[in-house]
Enzyme design. Sequence first.
Site, mmCIF file in Angstrom:
data_model
loop_
_atom_site.group_PDB
_atom_site.id
_atom_site.type_symbol
_atom_site.label_atom_id
_atom_site.label_comp_id
_atom_site.label_asym_id
_atom_site.label_seq_id
_atom_site.Cartn_x
_atom_site.Cartn_y
_atom_site.Cartn_z
ATOM 1 N N PRO A 2 0.814 -1.213 0.000
ATOM 2 C CG PRO A 2 -0.146 -1.101 2.126
ATOM 3 C CD PRO A 2 0.546 -2.026 1.192
ATOM 4 C CD GLU A 3 3.759 3.058 -3.778
ATOM 5 O OE1 GLU A 3 3.906 4.235 -4.117
ATOM 6 O OE2 GLU A 3 4.259 2.111 -4.406
ATOM 7 C CG HIS A 95 -1.857 -14.068 7.612
ATOM 8 N ND1 HIS A 95 -0.883 -14.940 8.056
ATOM 9 C CD2 HIS A 95 -2.100 -14.424 6.329
ATOM 10 C CE1 HIS A 95 -0.538 -15.761 7.079
ATOM 11 N NE2 HIS A 95 -1.268 -15.457 6.011
ATOM 12 N NE ARG A 125 6.271 -10.065 3.076
ATOM 13 C CZ ARG A 125 6.763 -9.552 1.962
ATOM 14 N NH1 ARG A 125 5.972 -9.328 0.951
ATOM 15 N NH2 ARG A 125 8.016 -9.280 1.877
ATOM 16 N NE ARG A 167 19.267 14.599 1.383
ATOM 17 C CZ ARG A 167 18.258 13.962 1.987
ATOM 18 N NH1 ARG A 167 17.259 14.645 2.503
ATOM 19 N NH2 ARG A 167 18.261 12.651 2.083
#
Length: 294
Positions: A2-3, A95, A125, A167
Site C-alpha cells: 500500500p502506498e 493472519h 508479513r 541533496r
Amino acid sequence: MPELPEVEVVRAGLEAHVVGRTITSAEVLHPRPLRRHLAGPDDFAASVTGRTVLSARRRGKYLWLPLDSGDAILGHLGMSGQMLVQPASAPPERHLRVRFGLSGGPDGAHGPDSAGLELRFVDQRMFGGLALSSGGAELPPEIAHIARDPMDAEFDDDEFVMRVRRRSSGVKRLLLDQTLVSGVGNIYADEALWLAQLHGDRPGNKLRRADVVALLAGVRTVMAAALAQGGTSFDALYVNVNGQSGYFDRSLEVYGREGEACSRCGSPVVRVSFMNRSSYFCPRCQPRPRRRSS
DNA sequence: CAGTCGCCCTGCTGGC
DNA sequence: TGCCAGCAGGGCGACT
C-alpha cells in the site's frame, strides 16, 4: 504494497465505519505488530478499551485514530496490512493479529450489527503494526518527522523543490525519503520518474528546478489516478486494501514491465537492482546521468 | 548531519 | 517430488 492512495482508501473506510464507535474490547493475537508499543500488548489493550474513536487521520502511509482519552491508535499497514470491519461472528482471518470489539456508532441504535462489529488488523508479513500514541490525537509525536503528502493542501511545493536540490542522493532515493515527501513508495516512484522522464540516479543537486517541478507533477498524476480507482473499490462494511487497488497492472507504465515496450518510445523497459529492491525505467526516455556523483 | 546499508517477516515462485 | 534461494518492500537502527 500500500502506498498513499491505498492507505487513504483505508482511512476513508475507517472514517465511515469506525469513527463514533466505542472500543469494548481489544485482543492482541500476535505480539509482533505491537513491537512499537513498548509497554506491551496487555497495556495496549487495556489503554484502548472503553475509549471512543473520534476521527480517522492519515499522514503519508501512517494512520491514526484519535481517542476520547487524548491518545491515539497509531498504525502502519507495512507491506501486507489490512484494516477490516467485520461482524464479530465472522471466522478469524488466517493472519488476524489484533481485534477490537466495537459498539455504538454513527448509526446509533439503528445499525443492525452495531453491537456485534469488530475492527480487525490483519497482516501476513507483519512489517506493519499498531501502537498507542500517548497524547497523539492531533499528530502523534512518533510521526512528527514524516512530511506531508503531495495531495495535502498544505504541502509546500517550493520547499520540496529546494530541499531536493540541496541533496546529492539520487532522486529516486529522495522520493522515497518520507521526511521530504510522504506517501510515495517504490511503485509510484518509478511511475513518477517515467512521467517526468528522469532517471532515478540523477542527483538531486544536479536537477534543474523545472525537473523537480515536473517530478512533483508526475507524483500527483500517478496518485490522483490511483485514488480515482481505489476510491471505488470499497463501499460497504468491508474495508480492505490488499495491495490491489485495480490501478495495479492496468495502468502502470514501467513498474513490473521488464522487457515490455515503453508506451512513449517503444524501447524495452529495463529492470535494475536498487536498495535490495527493483527499479524499472525506460533507458531512452530516462537516460542515466552521464557521471555518477562520487 | 547526510548518506548508505542491512534487517525485520511470510509466502510464493522458479530452478535444480 | 522436495528443497532452497530469490524476491516482494517500508521504515528504522546502525554504521561510515
